[in-house]
Design a protein around this motif. Structure first.
Motif, PDB file in Angstrom:
ATOM      1  N   ALA A 139      -9.057   4.196  -0.343  1.00  0.00           N
ATOM      2  CA  ALA A 139     -10.418   3.871  -0.748  1.00  0.00           C
ATOM      3  C   ALA A 139     -10.634   3.991  -2.243  1.00  0.00           C
ATOM      4  N   ASP A 140      -9.814   4.794  -2.912  1.00  0.00           N
ATOM      5  CA  ASP A 140      -9.961   5.020  -4.347  1.00  0.00           C
ATOM      6  C   ASP A 140      -9.287   3.886  -5.116  1.00  0.00           C
ATOM      7  N   THR A 141     -10.088   2.973  -5.672  1.00  0.00           N
ATOM      8  CA  THR A 141      -9.527   1.805  -6.360  1.00  0.00           C
ATOM      9  C   THR A 141      -8.936   2.144  -7.724  1.00  0.00           C
ATOM     10  N   CYS A 160       0.869  -1.180   0.000  1.00  0.00           N
ATOM     11  CA  CYS A 160       0.000   0.000   0.000  1.00  0.00           C
ATOM     12  C   CYS A 160       0.901   1.224   0.000  1.00  0.00           C
ATOM     13  N   TRP A 219      -5.368   1.260  -7.900  1.00  0.00           N
ATOM     14  CA  TRP A 219      -4.998  -0.107  -7.550  1.00  0.00           C
ATOM     15  C   TRP A 219      -4.590  -0.925  -8.780  1.00  0.00           C
ATOM     16  N   SER A 251      -9.050  -2.107 -12.418  1.00  0.00           N
ATOM     17  CA  SER A 251      -9.714  -0.937 -11.855  1.00  0.00           C
ATOM     18  C   SER A 251      -9.006   0.360 -12.237  1.00  0.00           C
ATOM     19  N   THR A 304     -15.655  -3.368   4.896  1.00  0.00           N
ATOM     20  CA  THR A 304     -15.664  -2.243   3.963  1.00  0.00           C
ATOM     21  C   THR A 304     -15.621  -2.758   2.531  1.00  0.00           C
ATOM     22  N   TYR A 305     -16.541  -2.266   1.698  1.00  0.00           N
ATOM     23  CA  TYR A 305     -16.581  -2.650   0.290  1.00  0.00           C
ATOM     24  C   TYR A 305     -15.950  -1.551  -0.558  1.00  0.00           C
ATOM     25  N   TYR A 306     -15.186  -1.973  -1.557  1.00  0.00           N
ATOM     26  CA  TYR A 306     -14.445  -1.058  -2.414  1.00  0.00           C
ATOM     27  C   TYR A 306     -14.949  -1.207  -3.850  1.00  0.00           C
TER      28      TYR A 306
END
Length: 346
Positions: A317-319, A69, A322, A282, A123-125
């Motif tokens: 939180a911003d996929t 991360c 990713w 994504s 938490t859902y992403y």
């Protein structure tokens, strides 16, 4: 007395008898897969809930995946084979799953699994999409036979050869090439990354998880070259009916997407008819490269959720920043497998 134990090959007979009672657990009937994935490394284990009579009343697998991360490292437990045959077993197994790692991860999963995760306030992403080329025909409930035949014919006529993808790549792909490798080596791994979150396994992990000589799945490894320099690598799951982008990593998003497509082209070179291909993405710099090559996003996103017993998880939180691939956890390791079951597996 009921107890939790970690699977070893000596438990396969017990596991088999339990898996035979669960329609969705066919992968657990295949001993070569079970013994390799759940018992051949330090990174993955299968936990069995044994009832008072010694039978298996539930299972949960946990692959301990190293994520990067930004500059930080996070180990997450990817859950798999979460099945219960007795009331109360699920709670014990769920807690065991989350005790093994700082956080749990689900990418996909059943409706029952997500019912539990929402109750536990995971938490859902949003934003992680599946992309398909030459998606297989799936009959719709109640559809007349004539319409099924017509739809199947139309989809077959629209199939795109993966070789055609090369002609649709952006101009930067002209300086890129791929070469198939026969072993994982340290120089494949990127020395820098533009992604805010990615799966970052070392070479030993890659050799275990995406082994190039496994009997039950065929993985193929490609090095991406930008001139003479390595720009990344791609691991494909080469199945008879489709190619799956299991894992990939690189130093630039668009160049990585080009390398993925070049790897698919190379792997499909001898195909007699166009195969399907599937990947996850994504990142907004990669998605247009795939879409230009006629990959289409699935109508529904694949659920991606993280949860922990230790409070909030430090994950962006911003996929859109990713790097996500479909072959995480056991997502691309499902029955039917390539090899016949070993003697004693059924």
């Amino acid at each position: 007395m009921a107890q939790l134990v970690q699977y070893t090959p000596e438990h396969f007979g017990l596991l088999r008898r339990a898996a035979e009672q669960v329609a969705q657990a066919t992968s657990l009937l295949h001993r070569p897969f079970v013994d390799h994935y759940y018992a051949a490394s330090e990174w993955c284990s299968l936990h069995l809930f044994l009832a008072d009579d010694g039978t298996v009343a539930g299972t949960v697998g946990v692959e301990r995946m190293p994520l990067a991360c930004g500059d930080d490292a996070l180990t997450v437990g990817f859950g798999s084979s979460f099945y219960t045959l007795q009331p109360g077993a699920g709670g014990y197994l769920f807690m065991q799953w989350l005790k093994t790692c700082p956080a749990g991860l689900v990418f996909g999963g059943s409706a029952d699994t997500h019912r539990i995760l929402r109750q536990q306030q995971w938490t859902y992403y949003p934003g992680v999409k599946l992309y398909h080329l030459n998606q297989a025909y799936e009959p719709r409930p109640g559809e007349p036979v004539w319409r099924r035949l017509a739809r199947r014919a139309v989809l077959a006529a629209r199939r795109t050869s993966l070789a055609e993808c090369a002609a649709r790549l952006p101009a930067e792909a002209a300086r890129l090439a791929v070469v198939e490798e026969r072993a994982y080596t340290d120089d494949l791994l990127p020395d820098r990354s533009p992604f805010s979150l990615r799966f970052a396994p070392g070479v030993d992990y890659l050799r275990w998880r995406y082994g190039l000589d496994l009997p039950f799945v065929r993985y193929r490894l490609f090095r991406i070259l930008d001139g003479d320099a390595t720009a990344g690598y791609v691991v494909l799951n080469d199945r008879p009916d489709r190619l799956v982008v299991a894992h990939a990593d690189g130093i630039a998003p668009s160049a990585l997407a080009c390398g993925v497509l070049l790897s698919l082209v190379d792997a499909s070179r001898d195909d007699e008819r166009p195969r399907a291909a599937t990947l996850a993405c994504s990142h907004p710099a990669m998605q247009p490269v795939y879409e230009r090559s006629r990959f289409r996003a699935a109508a529904a996103e694949r659920p991606f959720a993280l949860g922990s017993l230790r409070g909030k998880i430090a994950v962006p939180a911003d996929t859109s920043g990713w790097l996500v691939n479909l072959g995480w956890g056991d997502n691309d390791l499902r029955a039917p497998f390539l090899d016949p079951p070993a003697e004693g597996s059924h």
